[in-house]
Design a protein around this motif. Structure first.
Motif, short mmCIF file in Angstrom:
data_model
loop_
_atom_site.label_atom_id
_atom_site.label_comp_id
_atom_site.label_asym_id
_atom_site.label_seq_id
_atom_site.Cartn_x
_atom_site.Cartn_y
_atom_site.Cartn_z
N ASP A 51 27.41 -7.02 34.90
CA ASP A 51 27.37 -8.44 34.55
C ASP A 51 26.96 -9.32 35.74
N ALA A 52 26.64 -8.71 36.88
CA ALA A 52 26.09 -9.48 38.01
C ALA A 52 24.74 -10.06 37.59
N GLU A 53 24.36 -11.19 38.20
CA GLU A 53 23.09 -11.82 37.80
C GLU A 53 21.89 -11.01 38.23
N ILE A 54 22.03 -10.37 39.39
CA ILE A 54 20.90 -9.63 39.98
C ILE A 54 21.29 -8.18 40.19
N ILE A 55 20.38 -7.28 39.82
CA ILE A 55 20.57 -5.86 40.15
C ILE A 55 19.48 -5.51 41.16
N VAL A 56 19.89 -5.09 42.36
CA VAL A 56 18.90 -4.57 43.33
C VAL A 56 18.88 -3.07 43.10
N PHE A 57 17.74 -2.59 42.61
CA PHE A 57 17.67 -1.18 42.25
C PHE A 57 16.99 -0.40 43.37
N CYS A 58 17.77 0.44 44.03
CA CYS A 58 17.22 1.26 45.11
C CYS A 58 16.91 2.63 44.53
N GLY A 59 15.64 2.79 44.17
CA GLY A 59 15.19 4.01 43.50
C GLY A 59 13.70 3.88 43.30
N VAL A 60 13.18 4.46 42.22
CA VAL A 60 11.75 4.34 41.95
C VAL A 60 11.52 3.48 40.69
N TYR A 61 10.24 3.15 40.46
CA TYR A 61 9.90 2.12 39.47
C TYR A 61 10.51 2.38 38.08
N PHE A 62 10.37 3.62 37.58
CA PHE A 62 10.85 3.85 36.20
C PHE A 62 12.35 3.58 36.09
N MET A 63 13.09 3.78 37.16
CA MET A 63 14.54 3.56 37.12
C MET A 63 14.85 2.06 37.03
N ALA A 64 14.12 1.27 37.81
CA ALA A 64 14.30 -0.19 37.75
C ALA A 64 13.85 -0.71 36.39
N GLU A 65 12.76 -0.13 35.87
CA GLU A 65 12.26 -0.54 34.56
C GLU A 65 13.28 -0.21 33.47
N THR A 66 13.93 0.95 33.59
CA THR A 66 14.97 1.33 32.63
C THR A 66 16.12 0.33 32.67
N ALA A 67 16.50 -0.08 33.89
CA ALA A 67 17.56 -1.09 34.02
C ALA A 67 17.13 -2.39 33.34
N ALA A 68 15.85 -2.76 33.51
CA ALA A 68 15.34 -4.00 32.90
C ALA A 68 15.34 -3.90 31.38
N LEU A 69 15.06 -2.71 30.86
CA LEU A 69 15.06 -2.52 29.40
C LEU A 69 16.48 -2.59 28.84
N LEU A 70 17.43 -2.03 29.57
CA LEU A 70 18.79 -1.95 29.05
C LEU A 70 19.60 -3.21 29.30
N ASN A 71 19.16 -4.03 30.24
CA ASN A 71 19.91 -5.25 30.55
C ASN A 71 18.92 -6.40 30.81
#
Ligand code: 13P
Ligand code: SF4
Length: 304
Positions: A51-71
């Motif tokens: 529920d944080a406003e920002i997620i800093v995703f330390c990984g590769v693109y598809f992982m950050a994209e998955t986070a964007a799709l799910l939240n």
């Protein structure tokens, strides 16, 4: 130096209500800094709940994209936008549509290491942690297409006994691990158990005692009575294994199993991303977003 930067990052993250998620292959100092580290499935579940406003995703693109799709209401930052996964780029949506055209009625399972467009063309996603139960959940009367990783696909085929139509993608890092290196490591450490990732080639998987996702390797090593392990996956996992199991010994099957994209994330880039609130990962096409999210959400209903 690391301590200074890490402290600045923590202050900045607190000021802008950001959470830092890191994959198990991230550089040591990024894992040490993160609020949560995990495998792809654990990170997907975590990203969906944040529920944080920002997620800093330390990984590769598809992982950050998955986070964007799910939240989708959160801002997802990927500190280096060029940190991609070569396997995810080995199949595009048009190629998958053509494959589906050759196999009418087939169900499509896509490994989470794929683009949002490929997920949108799929019935369900999987990760290395749940690929077997995901395939077992499908209609046994209909054929199954598995994309894009051939090695994970063959592993699932062996475990489920179901013939799969498999795309020939692969992870350049995991295929570097050779069965003869595993044999040499066993000879050097005769009491050690070998844990291999399912992205490894068949000879390496068959030479292993256990085939597991990175999160499963962490749990397995912590619970086993054995005190020595040979690890056949990306070398970044050794940091977490050693930290969480100080009384046990971990040896890489080969030090050449290094994912250069995972190592593109640095403390400097994490700090800059927080200061600039960029680069942001977002899925612009609403149709792709909805269909890709559905494939991911179906996956999350399956327990691994
Ligand atoms: P895990 O989900 O097992 O952490 O694997 C992710 C990955 O990219 C493997 O190369
Ligand atoms: Fe992709 Fe392989 Fe790197 Fe995992 S280790 S992110 S599959 S290139």
């Amino acid at each position: 130096m690391h301590a200074d930067l890490s402290q600045q990052i923590r202050q900045q993250a607190a000021a802008c209500r950001a959470i830092i998620l890191a994959h198990n292959y991230q550089p040591d100092e990024i894992q040490a800094l993160a609020d949560f580290t995990g495998d792809s499935l654990e990170l997907s579940r975590k990203a969906a709940q944040v529920d944080a406003e920002i997620i800093v995703f330390c990984g590769v693109y598809f992982m950050a994209e998955t986070a964007a799709l799910l939240n989708p209401t959160r801002t997802i930052l990927l500190p280096d936008i060029a940190a991609g996964c070569p396997m995810a780029n080995m199949l595009d949506a048009e190629q998958l549509r053509q494959l589906k055209g050759l196999h009418p009625g087939a169900q499509v399972v896509c490994y989470v290491n794929s683009t949002a467009e490929v997920k949108a063309e799929s019935d369900i996603c999987c990760t290395s942690a749940n690929a077997v139960p995901v395939v077992q959940s499908l209609d046994p009367q209909r054929p199954v297409i598995f994309v894009p990783d051939q090695h994970l696909g063959h592993f699932v085929q062996e475990r489920t006994g179901r013939p799969l139509i498999i795309w020939p993608g692969y992870c350049p890092t995991h295929v570097r691990i050779q069965a003869r290196e595993v044999a040499a490591a066993r000879a050097a450490h005769p009491g050690a158990l070998v844990l291999a990732h399912p992205e490894c080639s068949q000879p390496v998987r068959h030479a292993a005692d256990q085939v597991l996702s990175t999160g499963q390797m962490c749990r397995y090593a912590a619970g086993a009575s054995t005190s020595e392990f040979i690890i056949a996956t990306e070398v970044g996992l050794l940091y977490r294994l050693r930290k969480e199991n100080p009384g046990k010994r971990f040896y890489p099957a080969t030090s050449r199993a290094l994912c250069p994209n995972m190592k593109k994330i640095t403390l400097e880039k994490v700090l800059l991303a927080l200061q600039r609130r960029a680069p942001v990962v977002a899925i612009l096409d609403a149709g792709i977003q909805a269909r890709a999210r559905q494939a991911l959400e179906r996956m999350l209903t399956i327990s691994a």
